[in-house]
Scaffold this motif. Sequence first.
Motif, PDB file in Angstrom:
ATOM      1  N   ARG A 107      -2.953  -1.638  -1.127  1.00 53.23           N
ATOM      2  CA  ARG A 107      -2.633  -2.549  -0.039  1.00 53.23           C
ATOM      3  C   ARG A 107      -3.889  -2.731   0.808  1.00 53.23           C
ATOM      4  O   ARG A 107      -4.811  -1.904   0.746  1.00 53.23           O
ATOM      5  CB  ARG A 107      -1.519  -1.997   0.868  1.00 53.23           C
ATOM      6  CG  ARG A 107      -0.161  -1.852   0.194  1.00 53.23           C
ATOM      7  CD  ARG A 107       0.461  -3.197  -0.140  1.00 53.23           C
ATOM      8  NE  ARG A 107       1.863  -3.096  -0.510  1.00 53.23           N
ATOM      9  CZ  ARG A 107       2.318  -2.877  -1.748  1.00 53.23           C
ATOM     10  NH1 ARG A 107       1.468  -2.696  -2.742  1.00 53.23           N
ATOM     11  NH2 ARG A 107       3.613  -2.845  -1.984  1.00 53.23           N
ATOM     12  N   CYS A 119      10.169  -2.647  -7.400  1.00 55.31           N
ATOM     13  CA  CYS A 119      10.131  -3.097  -8.792  1.00 55.31           C
ATOM     14  C   CYS A 119      11.259  -4.066  -9.144  1.00 55.31           C
ATOM     15  O   CYS A 119      12.437  -3.748  -9.017  1.00 55.31           O
ATOM     16  CB  CYS A 119      10.207  -1.895  -9.725  1.00 55.31           C
ATOM     17  SG  CYS A 119      10.136  -2.380 -11.451  1.00 55.31           S
ATOM     18  N   HIS A 165       5.010 -14.775  -2.165  1.00 55.83           N
ATOM     19  CA  HIS A 165       5.687 -13.709  -2.896  1.00 55.83           C
ATOM     20  C   HIS A 165       7.167 -14.029  -3.093  1.00 55.83           C
ATOM     21  O   HIS A 165       7.701 -13.929  -4.191  1.00 55.83           O
ATOM     22  CB  HIS A 165       5.501 -12.381  -2.141  1.00 55.83           C
ATOM     23  CG  HIS A 165       6.467 -11.331  -2.574  1.00 55.83           C
ATOM     24  ND1 HIS A 165       7.657 -11.099  -1.905  1.00 55.83           N
ATOM     25  CD2 HIS A 165       6.469 -10.500  -3.630  1.00 55.83           C
ATOM     26  CE1 HIS A 165       8.323 -10.153  -2.534  1.00 55.83           C
ATOM     27  NE2 HIS A 165       7.626  -9.757  -3.573  1.00 55.83           N
ATOM     28  N   ARG A 200       8.945 -14.569  -6.688  1.00 54.98           N
ATOM     29  CA  ARG A 200       9.945 -13.569  -7.098  1.00 54.98           C
ATOM     30  C   ARG A 200      11.292 -14.237  -7.370  1.00 54.98           C
ATOM     31  O   ARG A 200      11.994 -13.872  -8.313  1.00 54.98           O
ATOM     32  CB  ARG A 200      10.055 -12.479  -6.015  1.00 54.98           C
ATOM     33  CG  ARG A 200      10.973 -11.342  -6.445  1.00 54.98           C
ATOM     34  CD  ARG A 200      10.779 -10.095  -5.604  1.00 54.98           C
ATOM     35  NE  ARG A 200      11.848  -9.165  -5.862  1.00 54.98           N
ATOM     36  CZ  ARG A 200      11.695  -7.874  -6.138  1.00 54.98           C
ATOM     37  NH1 ARG A 200      10.496  -7.336  -6.148  1.00 54.98           N
ATOM     38  NH2 ARG A 200      12.733  -7.094  -6.372  1.00 54.98           N
ATOM     39  N   HIS A 244       8.295  -5.521  -2.349  1.00 55.96           N
ATOM     40  CA  HIS A 244       7.687  -5.486  -3.687  1.00 55.96           C
ATOM     41  C   HIS A 244       8.359  -4.473  -4.613  1.00 55.96           C
ATOM     42  O   HIS A 244       7.848  -4.210  -5.700  1.00 55.96           O
ATOM     43  CB  HIS A 244       6.192  -5.171  -3.588  1.00 55.96           C
ATOM     44  CG  HIS A 244       5.400  -6.290  -2.979  1.00 55.96           C
ATOM     45  ND1 HIS A 244       4.986  -7.388  -3.699  1.00 55.96           N
ATOM     46  CD2 HIS A 244       4.963  -6.479  -1.708  1.00 55.96           C
ATOM     47  CE1 HIS A 244       4.324  -8.214  -2.897  1.00 55.96           C
ATOM     48  NE2 HIS A 244       4.289  -7.683  -1.687  1.00 55.96           N
TER      49      HIS A 244
HETATM   50  C1  HEM Z   1       6.708  -3.777  -9.091  1.00 55.87           C
HETATM   51  C2  HEM Z   1       7.321   0.646 -10.917  1.00 55.87           C
HETATM   52  C3  HEM Z   1       9.008  -1.221 -15.046  1.00 55.87           C
HETATM   53  C4  HEM Z   1       8.241  -5.637 -13.302  1.00 55.87           C
HETATM   54  C5  HEM Z   1       6.735  -2.432  -9.239  1.00 55.87           C
HETATM   55  C6  HEM Z   1       6.347  -1.482  -8.221  1.00 55.87           C
HETATM   56  C7  HEM Z   1       6.506  -0.246  -8.745  1.00 55.87           C
HETATM   57  C8  HEM Z   1       7.000  -0.391 -10.074  1.00 55.87           C
HETATM   58  C9  HEM Z   1       6.206   1.066  -8.053  1.00 55.87           C
HETATM   59  C10 HEM Z   1       5.878  -1.821  -6.801  1.00 55.87           C
HETATM   60  C11 HEM Z   1       4.432  -2.195  -6.761  1.00 55.87           C
HETATM   61  C12 HEM Z   1       3.967  -2.455  -5.350  1.00 55.87           C
HETATM   62  O1  HEM Z   1       4.629  -2.029  -4.383  1.00 55.87           O
HETATM   63  O2  HEM Z   1       2.899  -3.063  -5.191  1.00 55.87           O
HETATM   64  C13 HEM Z   1       7.823   0.513 -12.184  1.00 55.87           C
HETATM   65  C14 HEM Z   1       8.207   1.624 -13.024  1.00 55.87           C
HETATM   66  C15 HEM Z   1       8.675   1.083 -14.192  1.00 55.87           C
HETATM   67  C16 HEM Z   1       8.601  -0.344 -14.073  1.00 55.87           C
HETATM   68  C17 HEM Z   1       8.081   3.081 -12.634  1.00 55.87           C
HETATM   69  C18 HEM Z   1       9.178   1.753 -15.421  1.00 55.87           C
HETATM   70  C19 HEM Z   1       9.542   2.930 -15.505  1.00 55.87           C
HETATM   71  C20 HEM Z   1       9.002  -2.579 -14.916  1.00 55.87           C
HETATM   72  C21 HEM Z   1       9.498  -3.502 -15.898  1.00 55.87           C
HETATM   73  C22 HEM Z   1       9.259  -4.760 -15.404  1.00 55.87           C
HETATM   74  C23 HEM Z   1       8.628  -4.605 -14.111  1.00 55.87           C
HETATM   75  C24 HEM Z   1      10.157  -3.120 -17.216  1.00 55.87           C
HETATM   76  C25 HEM Z   1       9.557  -6.099 -15.962  1.00 55.87           C
HETATM   77  C26 HEM Z   1      10.179  -6.416 -16.975  1.00 55.87           C
HETATM   78  C27 HEM Z   1       7.755  -5.484 -12.022  1.00 55.87           C
HETATM   79  C28 HEM Z   1       7.363  -6.622 -11.188  1.00 55.87           C
HETATM   80  C29 HEM Z   1       6.922  -6.088  -9.969  1.00 55.87           C
HETATM   81  C30 HEM Z   1       7.040  -4.644 -10.095  1.00 55.87           C
HETATM   82  C31 HEM Z   1       7.439  -8.089 -11.551  1.00 55.87           C
HETATM   83  C32 HEM Z   1       6.430  -6.847  -8.744  1.00 55.87           C
HETATM   84  C33 HEM Z   1       7.531  -7.038  -7.759  1.00 55.87           C
HETATM   85  C34 HEM Z   1       7.077  -7.722  -6.487  1.00 55.87           C
HETATM   86  O3  HEM Z   1       5.878  -7.733  -6.186  1.00 55.87           O
HETATM   87  O4  HEM Z   1       7.939  -8.260  -5.780  1.00 55.87           O
HETATM   88  N1  HEM Z   1       7.144  -1.734 -10.372  1.00 55.87           N
HETATM   89  N2  HEM Z   1       8.070  -0.651 -12.845  1.00 55.87           N
HETATM   90  N3  HEM Z   1       8.494  -3.268 -13.845  1.00 55.87           N
HETATM   91  N4  HEM Z   1       7.548  -4.328 -11.335  1.00 55.87           N
HETATM   92 FE1  HEM Z   1       7.917  -2.493 -12.067  1.00 55.87          FE
END
Ligand code: HEM
Length: 374
Positions: free
Chosen positions: A266, A324, A67, A71, A322
């Motif tokens: 999870r 966002c 991860h 990342r 993780h």
């Molecule tokens: C992870 C919410 C928009 C890319 C996450 C997670 C949440 C989240 C809750 C955590 C998932 C977990 O714990 O398993 C949101 C919300 C968004 C949003 C509410 C918009 C309102 C975006 C956008 C991008 C993005 C615009 C990319 C351009 C990612 C990525 C992860 C992630 C790559 C994984 C991070 C990791 O595992 O280290 N998002 N997201 N998200 N999000 Fe977002």
Amino acid sequence: PFVRFEELRRHRPVFYVEALDAWLLLRHDHVKQVLQDPRTFSSDDPRWHTEEFETAPTMITSDDPTHRRLRALAQPAFTPRRIAKLATAVEELCESILDEVEARGDRFDLVEAFSGPFPAIVIAELLGVPREDYPRFRRIAAQAVLATRPEPERSVGMRAGQELNAYYGAFLRERRESGELGDDLTSDFIRAQRDGAECSDGELEAMGSLFLIAGHETTTNLINNAVRCLDDAPKLRAKVVADPDCARDLVTEVLRYRGPVLGNFRFTTRTVEIGETVLPAGSRVLPMLMAANHDPNEYEAPGEFQLERRAKGHLGFGRGIHRCLGEPLAKLEAEIAIPALYRRFPELRVDTERDILPVEVPVIHGCRELHVRV
Ligand code: HEM
């Protein structure tokens, strides 16, 4: 959904759902416990590894050290400073889509006309993939999230995930062979690989595909959910248009009250207690972010939408390793899109003569269609 969460949280805060083969968690402290302990609560769910659908890991489906390595490859593109530089381009794009929306007349589907294309084109530009491809990857991405549903949709979703990997993989190879690198994330990936970063082609394919899904389905629904929150509040709508700082507070409260990500699965690596429930190793849990964000132990009057709340510690973007990655981009897009939409259409209301079609997957709270009158 809030009322049902409330009852369950009181009586069965750790609640097994057979169809999902998962324990739903509804309390803020339980959800935090899970997100902050990635060793016990792994993101690497064995059900992503089937012979039929084996794909490379992504950051969201892996644990450290994989991860962390994945990342780190994308992190530099998502710092608040890098994202702030996109503001003018994102504003221009938003206004140009709204010009087209205006030509549609008095009633339209907001998802098709605006909240769908806007973030999809932003992520396309960020990755460097052709923006005119967005209807295609939007369609595939909408199917890919079905992987979080029980069979038979799960296989449909997994197949769509492979299709998206193949789409992005072909683009990546073409780009590398052409040697024409630019100022986009795909070029960054190719340069990093050339400079010796440890990552396979399969991992880059899966990463691009993750961005195509995570980068728009979520923001689309943040915009949709904001419109649903504002629908009965004319004073609030006027305030959001007049005051950009207020847009920031609005987005924060939408993320708490009606965030687009309900949760993510999870998998327990050992026997563990959550509250009074003992879960054996190998259990699947689904920490419900929205339910946690409505926990009365954490927030006063959680069922009230309050602009001035500025909720600290809301879990709309998750928590821990993780959390966002796209948070700065999602906020930038929403803080631009929502005031711009109401500036253009001050009388915009949800069309009560049409059904709101929900996204029917356990990880997203949003809609496939949201018909509005302007
Ligand atoms: C992870 C919410 C928009 C890319 C996450 C997670 C949440 C989240 C809750 C955590 C998932 C977990 O714990 O398993 C949101 C919300 C968004 C949003 C509410 C918009 C309102 C975006 C956008 C991008 C993005 C615009 C990319 C351009 C990612 C990525 C992860 C992630 C790559 C994984 C991070 C990791 O595992 O280290 N998002 N997201 N998200 N999000 Fe977002």
